[in-house]
Each structure stands twice: as structure tokens, then as C-alpha cells.
Enzyme design. Structure first.
Site, PDB file in Angstrom:
ATOM      1  N   ARG A  27      24.147  30.229  21.581  1.00 13.37           N
ATOM      2  CA  ARG A  27      25.301  30.942  22.132  1.00 13.37           C
ATOM      3  C   ARG A  27      25.130  32.456  22.018  1.00 13.37           C
ATOM      4  O   ARG A  27      25.814  33.229  22.691  1.00 13.37           O
ATOM      5  CB  ARG A  27      26.608  30.499  21.448  1.00 13.37           C
ATOM      6  N   TYR A  32      39.804  42.075  43.906  1.00 13.25           N
ATOM      7  CA  TYR A  32      39.629  40.627  43.877  1.00 13.25           C
ATOM      8  C   TYR A  32      40.817  39.973  43.168  1.00 13.25           C
ATOM      9  O   TYR A  32      41.211  40.389  42.094  1.00 13.25           O
ATOM     10  CB  TYR A  32      38.316  40.304  43.160  1.00 13.25           C
ATOM     11  N   ASP A  35      33.708  47.289  39.505  1.00 13.63           N
ATOM     12  CA  ASP A  35      33.262  45.984  39.995  1.00 13.63           C
ATOM     13  C   ASP A  35      32.378  46.244  41.211  1.00 13.63           C
ATOM     14  O   ASP A  35      32.846  46.662  42.263  1.00 13.63           O
ATOM     15  CB  ASP A  35      34.468  45.103  40.348  1.00 13.63           C
ATOM     16  N   LYS A  51      27.482  36.091  44.056  1.00 17.30           N
ATOM     17  CA  LYS A  51      27.533  36.537  45.451  1.00 17.30           C
ATOM     18  C   LYS A  51      26.173  37.080  45.897  1.00 17.30           C
ATOM     19  O   LYS A  51      25.185  36.408  45.753  1.00 17.30           O
ATOM     20  CB  LYS A  51      28.641  37.579  45.604  1.00 17.30           C
TER      21      LYS A  51
HETATM   22  C1  PLP Z   1      33.854  36.628  43.380  1.00 16.87           C
HETATM   23  C2  PLP Z   1      34.263  37.897  42.745  1.00 16.87           C
HETATM   24  C3  PLP Z   1      34.537  37.953  41.370  1.00 16.87           C
HETATM   25  C4  PLP Z   1      34.520  36.727  40.499  1.00 16.87           C
HETATM   26  O1  PLP Z   1      33.259  36.143  40.425  1.00 16.87           O
HETATM   27  P1  PLP Z   1      32.987  34.611  40.066  1.00 16.87           P
HETATM   28  O2  PLP Z   1      31.501  34.573  39.938  1.00 16.87           O
HETATM   29  O3  PLP Z   1      33.532  33.801  41.194  1.00 16.87           O
HETATM   30  O4  PLP Z   1      33.703  34.328  38.790  1.00 16.87           O
HETATM   31  C5  PLP Z   1      34.859  39.177  40.829  1.00 16.87           C
HETATM   32  N1  PLP Z   1      34.928  40.293  41.588  1.00 16.87           N
HETATM   33  C6  PLP Z   1      34.681  40.270  42.907  1.00 16.87           C
HETATM   34  C7  PLP Z   1      34.778  41.534  43.695  1.00 16.87           C
HETATM   35  C8  PLP Z   1      34.345  39.075  43.535  1.00 16.87           C
HETATM   36  O5  PLP Z   1      34.112  39.065  44.847  1.00 16.87           O
END
Ligand code: PLP
Length: 370
Positions: free
Chosen positions: A47, A100, A169, A194
Site C-alpha cells: 500500500r 468536473y 486539474d 482520459k
Molecule cells: C474524469 C475527470 C476527473 C475524474 O477522473 P476519474 O479518473 O474518472 O476519477 C477529474 N477531473 C476531470 C477534469 C475529469 O474530466
């Protein structure tokens, strides 16, 4: 940085060549490691640390322009790691009101822990008005799903002048599209589910920072909360990075071609792509971005029109998320929670041939209209 982005991506985090060793060592599946005597690292317990994460974290640190990266089980695990590890009761947090939607859902969690949260839109650097007394400022640019852009360097300068930390982000852009740490931010955070990994087959996130103290606190958060990625996901992610520049360049070129093709269609309103020269975000985007990403958003006349359009696409899967090598699209309003029109489409451009994709979209528009 003396090398190009393709060279950087293809070699990132790979260990030096060693006779009989693979170019990228396979995933290490281990809950524990042989550890007699004093429990000293680097590998103590599964972990806390894992050799497959170590290589991926080195790669991400290089892509971020030199930083310490910590990988998490998902983008939200990474987002929550920063927001919840840095904020205490009584602190003020500034967040976008159009980021988001699951990140926005953390507002109530923060408030339940005694923090105060102020929100404002991403466009026009509106968060500048909210910075007084803040402990942490959260930015998301380009914003998902409306693709507004804020000036990271400007907001970071103003936030730092007031003693606040800044996290960005960077999911949509990836570090080859924009480097928040180079623009002054304290944290670059991303969902690597993504475009960064780009195959739509895993969930992962990371936090990067150049401050050893902040990195340490994020690592301690991961250890205590346990939001760790599996070694298989970490290895797949690392393997995907070799093609990052190729994928992003194709996706951005096709996204721009698609945006151009949609521009004069009578059914399309509110077209947004930061790479379009007349997009409201373009001027700020060119100052801080090197690639404008794979997401194009636009609004069709109504929900029924949008559903007919999505159903008429033949190369594009109806799915949420974005950044995959396969094009996907969805009517974003179906989830609730975003301030978007019923016909709003978030379109993620994959690596299909540009002409095929543009033709498919234009054809689906025509079919939806009849
Ligand atoms: C998809 C997304 C997240 C969250 O990511 P996950 O991998 O689905 O937990 C956070 N910020 C943005 C801008 C996103 O598009």
C-alpha cells in the site's frame, strides 16, 4: 528541456538499458516484500510503494517538466488527495463553479469538515475576485465540459501573493498540452483515465508537485486512505505513454478540423474548441497551451435532435469520458449536474482518419435534421 515531446514521451520513466532486462519491466504483483530487520524502504508494503508505480511516477514527473508524481487509483482519488490533505477546518477554498461535476461534489464534504468554499466561473479569470484569505485555489482549465480557459500564471501569481496554494486539474490538456507547474502552480492534478493513457481501458490519476513537503503530504494521504492503483493499471498506463505525443497531435488536429467543419452548420450553436482562432478561450489558451486537446463541445437544437445525432453516428461510440483513441460523444445533460443546454454535446475526438470522422459527423447532423 532539450528534447522534443515525442522523444520525451517514448522514453519517459524507462530504466537504463541492462543486458537481458526488458525495456519496460512488467507489473510487480506484491502485497508484501521480503523485509527482515529494520523496515526500511524503498519497498516495505504494497500500500506504500510498488516498483511499477515507481517507474510510472518517474515518467509522469518527467512529463510534468520535472516534478515528484504520486499515482492514485482514479482521477477523483488524486483530486480528493489534494483537496482533503491540504485543507483544514476554518480554511477557505476557492473552486470553479463549472469544473468536473464530481470535483464540485467535494464542496459539501469540505464544508462538512469545517472549511469554507467559494465558487466562481472559470471564464474571464473570475476567481481573482475570490482569493482574499484563501488557503487553496482549485483551477480546471480547459474546463470540462464547457471548455472555458483561465490564465493559470495570472491566477497563480495573485493567489501566491495572498499566501494561497494553487492546484490545477490538467486532465483535458495533459502535461504535453500544458504544464501547470511551469506556470507557477503548486500542484498539477489529473485523471489519467482520459487522454494521458488514452485507450479507455483503465482508471488512474496522479498528483505532481515540485515541493518535497507537499509531495510528502500527498504520499502520506495515499498511504492512510489507501487509494492506490493496481500494478496492472499502472503498467498499462506507462506502456500507453510512449504514444502520447502521436495520439495528442492526431486528436488535436482532427478536433480542429471537426470544429472548423461544424462552424457554419445551421444546426450547431455554442461551438467551443480552444484551438479555434475565434474561440473566446483562444487568446489565453495560446499563451499557456501547446496542444488544445481532443474535446469539442457544441449545442444542437434540442434533446431529441441531439439523441438522433448520436444515434446516427457510425464511427463514434455513445459513451461518457474522453481522450480515448476511439471517438466518443454524449449528450452531457443526461447526467444532470452541469449547467448545459439539453442539446449540449461533449465530443471526444479519437485517432480515426480525420476525413472519415468529419464525414461521419456531418452525415449524422444531416440525418438528425430529417
Ligand atoms: C474524469 C475527470 C476527473 C475524474 O477522473 P476519474 O479518473 O474518472 O476519477 C477529474 N477531473 C476531470 C477534469 C475529469 O474530466
Amino acid at each position: 528541456m532539450g528534447i522534443g515531446d515525442g522523444t520525451l514521451a517514448v522514453g519517459a520513466g524507462r530504466p537504463p538499458a541492462e543486458k537481458y532486462a526488458p525495456a519496460l519491466p512488467g507489473p510487480v504483483f506484491a502485497a508484501y516484500y521480503h523485509l527482515p530487520g529494520e523496515p526500511e524502504g524503498p519497498y516495505t508494503y504494497g500500500r506504500d510503494t510498488n516498483p511499477t508505480w515507481t517507474l510510472l511516477e518517474a515518467a509522469l514527473g518527467e512529463l510534468e517538466g520535472g516534478a515528484e508524481a504520486t499515482v492514485f487509483s482514479s482521477g477523483m482519488a488524486a483530486v480528493a488527495a489534494v483537496l482533503l490533505s491540504q485543507v483544514r477546518a476554518g480554511d477557505i477554498v476557492v473552486m470553479p463553479d463549472d469544473c468536473y461535476q464530481t470535483t464540485r461534489a467535494l464542496k459539501e464534504r469540505l464544508e462538512s469538515y469545517g472549511a469554507r468554499v467559494r465558487t466562481g466561473p472559470t471564464a474571464a479569470d473570475a476567481q481573482l475576485e475570490l482569493l482574499d484569505g484563501a488557503r487553496l485555489v482549485w483551477l480546471e482549465t480547459p474546463s470540462n465540459p464547457r471548455l472555458d480557459v483561465c490564465d493559470i500564471a495570472r491566477l497563480t501569481g495573485a493567489a501566491h501573493a495572498r499566501g494561497a496554494l494553487v492546484a490545477v486539474d490538467n486532465t483535458l490538456a495533459t502535461p504535453l498540452g500544458q504544464r501547470p507547474l511551469d506556470l507557477g502552480a503548486d500542484f498539477s492534478v489529473a485523471s489519467d483515465t482520459k487522454a494521458l493513457t488514452g485507450h479507455g481501458d483503465l482508471l488512474l490519476g496522479h498528483v505532481a508537485t515540485r515541493s518535497p513537503e507537499l509531495a510528502e503530504s500527498v504520499r502520506l494521504w495515499r498511504k492512510t486512505v489507501g487509494a492506490i492503483p493496481g500494478p496492472m493499471e499502472a503498467w498499462l498506463a506507462h506502456r500507453s505513454l510512449a504514444t502520447l505525443q502521436l495520439r495528442l497531435d492526431r486528436q488535436a488536429a482532427s478536433a480542429l478540423a471537426l470544429a472548423r467543419a461544424l462552424r457554419h452548420r445551421p444546426e450547431v450553436a455554442g461551438l467551443r474548441y480552444p484551438g479555434l482562432p475565434d474561440d473566446p478561450s483562444h487568446e489565453t489558451a495560446v499563451r499557456q497551451m501547446r496542444r488544445f486537446g481532443c474535446v469539442v463541445s457544441f449545442t444542437l437544437p434540442d434533446e431529441a435532435f441531439a439523441e438522433r445525432f448520436l444515434g446516427a453516428l457510425s464511427l463514434v461510440a455513445q459513451a461518457t469520458s474522453f481522450g480515448s483513441v476511439h471517438s466518443t460523444a454524449e449528450r452531457r445533460g443526461r447526467w444532470g449536474g452541469d449547467a448545459v443546454e439539453p442539446g449540449f454535446i461533449r465530443f471526444s475526438v479519437g485517432v480515426e482518419d480525420t476525413e472519415d470522422l468529419v464525414a461521419d459527423v456531418l452525415n449524422a447532423l444531416t440525418e438528425a435534421a430529417t
